[in-house]
Design an enzyme around this catalytic site. Structure first.
Site, PDB file in Angstrom:
ATOM      1  N   HIS A  31      36.605   8.225  22.804  1.00  0.00           N
ATOM      2  CA  HIS A  31      36.871   8.839  21.504  1.00  0.00           C
ATOM      3  C   HIS A  31      38.282   8.572  20.989  1.00  0.00           C
ATOM      4  O   HIS A  31      38.535   8.707  19.803  1.00  0.00           O
ATOM      5  CB  HIS A  31      36.519  10.328  21.509  1.00  0.00           C
ATOM      6  CG  HIS A  31      37.539  11.213  22.168  1.00  0.00           C
ATOM      7  ND1 HIS A  31      37.599  11.384  23.519  1.00  0.00           N
ATOM      8  CD2 HIS A  31      38.526  11.975  21.652  1.00  0.00           C
ATOM      9  CE1 HIS A  31      38.597  12.224  23.801  1.00  0.00           C
ATOM     10  NE2 HIS A  31      39.178  12.602  22.690  1.00  0.00           N
ATOM     11  N   HIS A  90      41.253   6.206  27.932  1.00  0.00           N
ATOM     12  CA  HIS A  90      42.031   6.421  26.712  1.00  0.00           C
ATOM     13  C   HIS A  90      43.375   5.659  26.696  1.00  0.00           C
ATOM     14  O   HIS A  90      43.680   4.935  25.757  1.00  0.00           O
ATOM     15  CB  HIS A  90      42.330   7.910  26.520  1.00  0.00           C
ATOM     16  CG  HIS A  90      41.110   8.791  26.539  1.00  0.00           C
ATOM     17  ND1 HIS A  90      39.897   8.401  26.020  1.00  0.00           N
ATOM     18  CD2 HIS A  90      40.924  10.055  27.005  1.00  0.00           C
ATOM     19  CE1 HIS A  90      39.026   9.387  26.171  1.00  0.00           C
ATOM     20  NE2 HIS A  90      39.621  10.402  26.770  1.00  0.00           N
TER      21      HIS A  90
HETATM   22  C1  BG6 Z   1      38.757  13.878  27.475  1.00  0.00           C
HETATM   23  C2  BG6 Z   1      39.179  14.347  28.836  1.00  0.00           C
HETATM   24  O1  BG6 Z   1      38.229  12.588  27.559  1.00  0.00           O
HETATM   25  O2  BG6 Z   1      39.867  13.873  26.609  1.00  0.00           O
HETATM   26  C3  BG6 Z   1      39.827  15.723  28.757  1.00  0.00           C
HETATM   27  O3  BG6 Z   1      38.056  14.415  29.693  1.00  0.00           O
HETATM   28  C4  BG6 Z   1      40.931  15.731  27.722  1.00  0.00           C
HETATM   29  O4  BG6 Z   1      40.339  16.106  30.027  1.00  0.00           O
HETATM   30  C5  BG6 Z   1      40.446  15.147  26.399  1.00  0.00           C
HETATM   31  O5  BG6 Z   1      41.342  17.079  27.530  1.00  0.00           O
HETATM   32  C6  BG6 Z   1      41.598  14.993  25.430  1.00  0.00           C
HETATM   33  O6  BG6 Z   1      41.098  14.633  24.168  1.00  0.00           O
HETATM   34  P1  BG6 Z   1      41.939  14.925  22.857  1.00  0.00           P
HETATM   35  O7  BG6 Z   1      41.157  14.274  21.773  1.00  0.00           O
HETATM   36  O8  BG6 Z   1      42.033  16.400  22.732  1.00  0.00           O
HETATM   37  O9  BG6 Z   1      43.265  14.288  23.097  1.00  0.00           O
END
Ligand code: BG6
Length: 487
Positions: free
Chosen positions: A175, A237
């Site tokens: 994402h 990520h």
């Molecule tokens: C997720 C992780 O992929 O991303 C989580 O599993 C994390 O641990 C999250 O909190 C963070 O996403 P964002 O969009 O809030 O930075």
């Protein structure tokens, strides 16, 4: 434009991800007229819910957190929702018959299977859907991260899913790639003339990529004990962000051209193992402390249905890594990655720090920095040096040249999942990870984890509400650098 007419089948449809991210994203897209009026959203779970039960659950769990939505849009959205109880371990069970009947007659409609479930269910789900005759040529499957726990596990899942779906039908979601600033990074780099000539080791001193969270992991022990920060955030990520910073300009903005360039970056990462893993990686685990003025427990004391085990004691909630991309453009430029839970702030950003001028004629000064803020308050800031007004000595001072998306574009910045779900519905995989990308990322991560496991050490403790263990600062400090901390 409205996405194609589709049936979106969400396995794990009543789970946390679905309730917190997918359904709100779908509602906002629907409200903005981006869903085909006939599109249905079919949640699958073992919960034994009726359509009405499921709609009631969505009404109470999802609606309160939404941006404005009038009653008519909400009712239209609820009307799209269905629920079917299936058990992936029981392919012959009635639920599969119910699902077959519900989808019957819609074979020429795009059919999306969104697997918002743990990775060990991906293969069994695909086989069960195939056995029930539900996989059509117009089907696609979306896989949530993490894709396995290591290279071997990822390959196994890719084989299993690949036995049912062709690669062009498989959408591996990360994402972070749907975040506005991340997409803007490509525009910033490749639609502007001024950056690319200096985007290399001649002008850039180092790059920092931070995903800091103030939240902890309450209720997530079952998952987190076996993941840890490196698998949960870095493998996917943070490495994806690194790829977008480091990649060569693709010839076209299309699915294969962009992904080809990203994969080359992953393949050029200098392997880190053994002594180098000890030197270039840091692990931490939070202990009790204060975040945002509130007392919070340490990782081992987080409330959870299962008590902590040895795995809990060994898992890292913070990690920092000094990576290097070994190619002509980047040789010698460190890419510092860090992420952690229970840090003092919630902030994700990419900082590109330029070298100092070759010869300074003014006292003081410092390097230029380009900061790409992913969250909160998305934007791009270039720290340039300017003269302080006044008749005295000329003193350069770093001042921000800032682009705030909210102030400039005056529209709501969509959530990452909105963009990505629309891409799935219209069949555009550019922002999704190809099989070779995911596997290349694991190939680099595996030796780091193998070294950590062989050493058997517990992660260094850091107090909740601080910026991680001291070693994270030494990682940069020993070459005279420091993490970018100011707002
Ligand atoms: C997720 C992780 O992929 O991303 C989580 O599993 C994390 O641990 C999250 O909190 C963070 O996403 P964002 O969009 O809030 O930075």
């Amino acid at each position: 434009p409205a996405a194609h007419h589709a049936d979106l089948v969400v396995f794990g449809g009543t789970g946390d991800l679905s309730m917190r991210k997918l359904l709100p994203a779908l509602f906002h897209s629907d409200r903005d007229g981006r869903l085909d009026p006939r599109t249905r959203i079919i949640a699958l779970s073992r919960g034994g819910l009726t359509d009405a039960d499921f709609r009631g659950k969505v009404e109470s769990a999802v609606r309160p957190g939404l941006h404005t939505g009038d009653a008519a849009s909400w009712d239209r959205f609820l009307g799209r929702l269905r629920h079917v109880s299936v058990d992936v371990g029981a392919p012959g069970q009635d639920g599969w018959g119910d699902l077959t009947r519900l989808l019957g007659g819609y074979e020429d409609v795009d059919r999306i299977f969104y697997l918002a479930s743990p990775p060990m269910t991906f293969g069994p789900f695909c086989r069960a859907a195939h056995a029930a005759g539900l996989v059509t040529p117009r089907s696609r499957v979306v896989l949530e991260k993490p894709l396995g726990r290591d290279l071997e596990g990822a390959q196994r899942i890719n084989e299993e899913v690949g036995a049912i779906f062709a690669e062009h039908q498989i959408f591996r979601i990360d994402h972070y790639l749907g975040k506005e600033t991340v997409q803007n990074l490509l525009v910033l780099r490749f639609a502007n003339a001024f950056l690319e000539p200096i985007w290399n080791s001649l002008w850039i001193d180092h790059v920092q990529i931070t995903a800091a969270e103030s939240v902890g992991t309450p209720g997530r022990r079952g998952y987190y004990d076996h993941a840890g920060a490196l698998r949960d955030m870095v493998q996917n990520h943070l490495l994806q962000l690194l790829c977008l910073v480091a990649m060569e300009p693709p010839a076209r903005n299309d699915r294969e051209a962009v992904r080809d360039e990203k994969v080359k970056v992953l393949q050029a990462l200098r392997p880190i193992a053994g002594t180098e893993a000890r030197r270039f990686t840091v692990r931490g685990q939070y202990t009790a402390g204060q975040v945002d003025g509130e007392a919070v427990p340490g990782y081992l004391d987080e409330p959870d249905k299962t008590p902590p085990t040895d795995a809990s004691r060994h898992v890292e909630t913070f990690t920092a890594v000094r990576a290097e991309v070994k190619n002509w453009r980047w040789a010698g430029v460190p890419f510092y990655l860090r992420t952690g839970k229970r840090l003092p702030f919630h902030r994700s950003e990419i900082v590109v720090q330029f070298k100092e001028v070759p010869h300074s004629i003014f006292p003081g000064g410092g390097p230029n920095r380009l900061v790409l803020r992913l969250q909160p308050s998305e934007g791009i800031t270039l720290h340039i040096l300017a003269k302080e007004p006044g008749a005295g000595e000329v003193t350069p001072r770093a001042v921000p040249l800032s682009l705030s998306f909210a102030d400039t574009f005056r529209t709501r910045v969509p959530e990452a999942y909105e963009r990505l779900l629309m891409d799935v519905l219209s069949g555009n995989p550019t922002l999704f990870m190809r099989r070779d990308e995911v596997e290349a990322a694991w190939r680099w991560i595996d030796p780091i984890i193998a070294t950590w496991e062989a050493d058997g050490a517990v992660p260094g403790p850091y107090t909740a509400g601080t910026t991680g263990p001291a070693a994270a600062h030494e990682l940069l400090g020993r070459s005279g650098r420091a993490w970018h901390e100011e707002d």
